[in-house]
Design an enzyme around this catalytic site. Structure first.
Site, mmCIF file in Angstrom:
data_model
loop_
_atom_site.group_PDB
_atom_site.id
_atom_site.type_symbol
_atom_site.label_atom_id
_atom_site.label_comp_id
_atom_site.label_asym_id
_atom_site.label_seq_id
_atom_site.Cartn_x
_atom_site.Cartn_y
_atom_site.Cartn_z
ATOM 1 N N GLY A 1 16.079 -22.024 -41.801
ATOM 2 C CA GLY A 1 15.912 -21.849 -43.243
ATOM 3 C C GLY A 1 14.593 -22.382 -43.772
ATOM 4 N N SER A 2 14.594 -22.761 -45.038
ATOM 5 C CA SER A 2 13.365 -23.150 -45.712
ATOM 6 C C SER A 2 12.935 -24.573 -45.360
ATOM 7 C CB SER A 2 13.583 -23.040 -47.221
ATOM 8 O OG SER A 2 12.551 -23.718 -47.914
ATOM 9 N N THR A 3 11.603 -24.778 -45.389
ATOM 10 C CA THR A 3 11.076 -26.112 -45.112
ATOM 11 C C THR A 3 11.430 -27.091 -46.228
ATOM 12 O OG1 THR A 3 8.976 -25.501 -46.103
ATOM 13 C CG2 THR A 3 9.164 -25.303 -43.716
ATOM 14 N N VAL A 4 11.900 -26.573 -47.353
ATOM 15 C CA VAL A 4 12.402 -27.436 -48.425
ATOM 16 C C VAL A 4 13.595 -28.264 -47.905
ATOM 17 C CG1 VAL A 4 13.518 -27.390 -50.701
ATOM 18 C CG2 VAL A 4 11.541 -25.951 -50.265
ATOM 19 N N GLY A 5 14.216 -27.790 -46.837
ATOM 20 C CA GLY A 5 15.307 -28.536 -46.197
ATOM 21 C C GLY A 5 14.929 -29.970 -45.855
#
Lengths: 398, 128
Positions: free
Chosen positions: B59-63
């Site tokens: 998923g997103s690097t915002v993770g």
């Protein structure tokens, strides 16, 4: 990994906490990806800006870094969750605006240019062939690698920020020439005329190249805007952030043409359109500018909207300096007189749009992926003319 | 089992094991520590204070920022074990200071096992 004296100083904490944390991140990534050393970067593009993505956690993290963090190189920023000047007109509430402003302030405190666009190369951060960068924002990464011949991996928000604060990135992946050679050849026989045609092409290639770097040949004469939208689409649907086009992109001639071949006829493009669009004719949101619109795109939008009124919420997303140019040239007035809105600093992917609209008409294949997944909308994809017709008539012509 | 240190530190606790990758952005609630991804094998379970074992992130690097939030909220795992990590989880462990080891054969660990993680020396001990 071999670190220079300055890199070791940063890692030790001698140059502050932000640089210490950042070097730790880069070192760990270098280890994971087998980098022998760090490489200095010319510029950085930072993603992870919209408060709707970052949340309180992200804001906290950025504020912590901003206490003593200052960037070492030219650093530009991805779109935020709202137009920083005109957020009320786009339906954003003031609580969100307050939080979003605090995010932008934290970045600004670190010396980052709060450009809030996915097209930094259109407004002053344009890499040259051979430049090593640490860019995030996949469409910009793909454009920089492929169209400009720069060298960057597809960084994430935190790793790009770490590169900005230290001026270096681990030397692996697309920083090395041997990792940039194409492995699959797409022979394009289809006729491609519009932005959405190139988006559909990117959709097909992304889905079919798997982990291989694609090489394209055929009757291809893309404009810069078409290359921009293709870059966004191919990386959204595939895992590679580099492509080569025979006689068009700067590195295409460096490599042997791959043996594995796939032919793309009009059939493949039409099927891609079918998969990118949902059936039906209702439209309640028209969205242009993914990636952000160029001045030429704004000119075309103005020509199509002149003397007309839109029936449906219509956003044209672009970088603020480009809007300022459009103001001077009279395009903005024509666009806004129609009831359409020019959205700066933000876009239909990162704005908190979930639940606001049911169906989005767009020229962008990339936007289709995100408005479906993130915002739960149905999609219609077509040319600029198709989208503006939908805005004006209130319905989509199939 | 010997692996590779991603972030130092020592921890012991009960293992929570997923054979499927975990996406922190959109897949884990930062306030409760519960996995909220629809149809995920661990959907509804809390990762707080567990030795969290899974192949890698997605998923997103915002993770990475979501992991930071979990730590601030006291809902982070005690340690993380991956088969072969990628950037989101590695960066998340580093900025949140969660002990982490990868290059471990995670099929050797079951949910409920008592696990000791020594990320200073990249060693995982499983008591079955």
């Amino acid at each position: 990994m071999e670190l220079t004296e300055k890199e070791q100083k940063m890692l030790s904490g001698e140059l502050g906490n932000a640089k210490k944390k950042s070097m730790a991140i880069l070192l760990a990534l270098g280890k994971i990806f087998g980098a022998k050393n760090m490489i200095p970067v010319k510029s950085v593009q930072v993603a992870g800006v919209s408060y709707s993505n970052l949340g309180e956690a992200g804001l906290e993290y950025l504020s912590e870094l901003a206490k003593d963090g200052k960037v070492e190189v030219l650093t530009t920023l991805n779109p935020a969750g709202m137009d920083t000047e005109n957020w009320q007109a786009l339906g954003i509430d003031s609580d969100f605006a307050d939080k979003q402003n605090r995010v932008i302030e934290a970045f600004s405190k670190m010396g980052i240019q709060t450009t809030c666009t996915c097209t930094p190369y259109l407004i002053g951060n344009k890499p040259e062939q051979g430049d090593h960068l640490a860019w995030s924002e996949s469409s910009a990464v793909t454009y920089a690698n492929s169209v400009l011949g720069a060298y960057t991996n597809r960084e994430g928000g935190p790793s790009a920020l770490a590169a900005a604060l230290t001026g270096v990135t681990p030397n692996y992946g697309l920083h090395l020439d041997e990792n940039r050679k194409p492995d699959i050849h797409f022979k394009v026989e289809a006729e491609l005329k519009t932005l959405s045609d190139y988006g559909a092409l990117g959709y097909f290639i992304g889905n079919n190249c798997k982990a291989k770097i694609p090489y394209l040949s055929g009757n291809l004469k893309p404009t810069n805007d078409q290359l921009k939208t293709f870059s966004a689409s191919v990386v959204t649907y595939g895992s590679q952030s580099l492509f080569h086009i025979k006689d068009i992109t700067p590195e295409a001639g460096k490599f042997e043409i791959p043996k594995e071949e796939i032919t793309i006829t009009q059939n493949e493009i039409q099927n891609s359109y079918k998969e990118l669009s949902d059936e039906g004719t209702e439209v309640d949101f028209v969205s242009i500018g993914c990636p952000h619109a160029s001045i030429d795109e704004l000119k075309k939008v103005a020509e199509l909207l002149k003397g007309k009124k839109v029936k449906v919420e219509t956003w044209v997303a672009t970088a603020r300096p480009i809007k300022k140019k459009a103001d001077e040239l009279g395009y903005s007035k024509i666009i806004e007189d129609s009831g359409a809105k020019i959205a700066c600093d933000t876009c239909m992917v990162v704005a908190p749009l979930k639940g606001r609209f049911k169906t989005c008409a767009t020229t962008s294949a990339k936007a289709c992926y995100y408005v479906r997944g993130k915002h739960g909308m149905k999609t219609r994809i077509g040319s600029l003319e198709d989208c503006i017709n939908a805005a004006v008539s209130g319905g989509w012509e199939q | 089992m010997k692996g590779r240190t991603i972030f130092k530190g020592k921890a012991e606790g009960e293992a929570l094991v997923s054979a499927e990758p975990i996406s922190f952005y959109g897949g884990v609630d930062p306030d409760t520590g519960k996995i909220v991804e629809k149809d995920h094998p661990l959907e509804g379970q809390s990762i707080a204070d567990k030795i969290l074992v899974f192949p890698q992130g997605k998923g997103s690097t915002v993770g990475s920022y979501v992991m930071y939030s979990l730590k601030k909220n006291g809902k982070a795992p005690k340690a993380i074990i991956n088969r072969e990590t990628e950037t989101i989880i590695a960066v998340g462990a580093i900025i949140s200071e969660i002990p982490m080891i990868d290059k471990i054969d995670i099929s050797q660990i079951k949910t409920g096992d008592k696990v000791k993680v020594d990320a200073d020396n990249a060693v995982v001990e499983v008591e079955q």
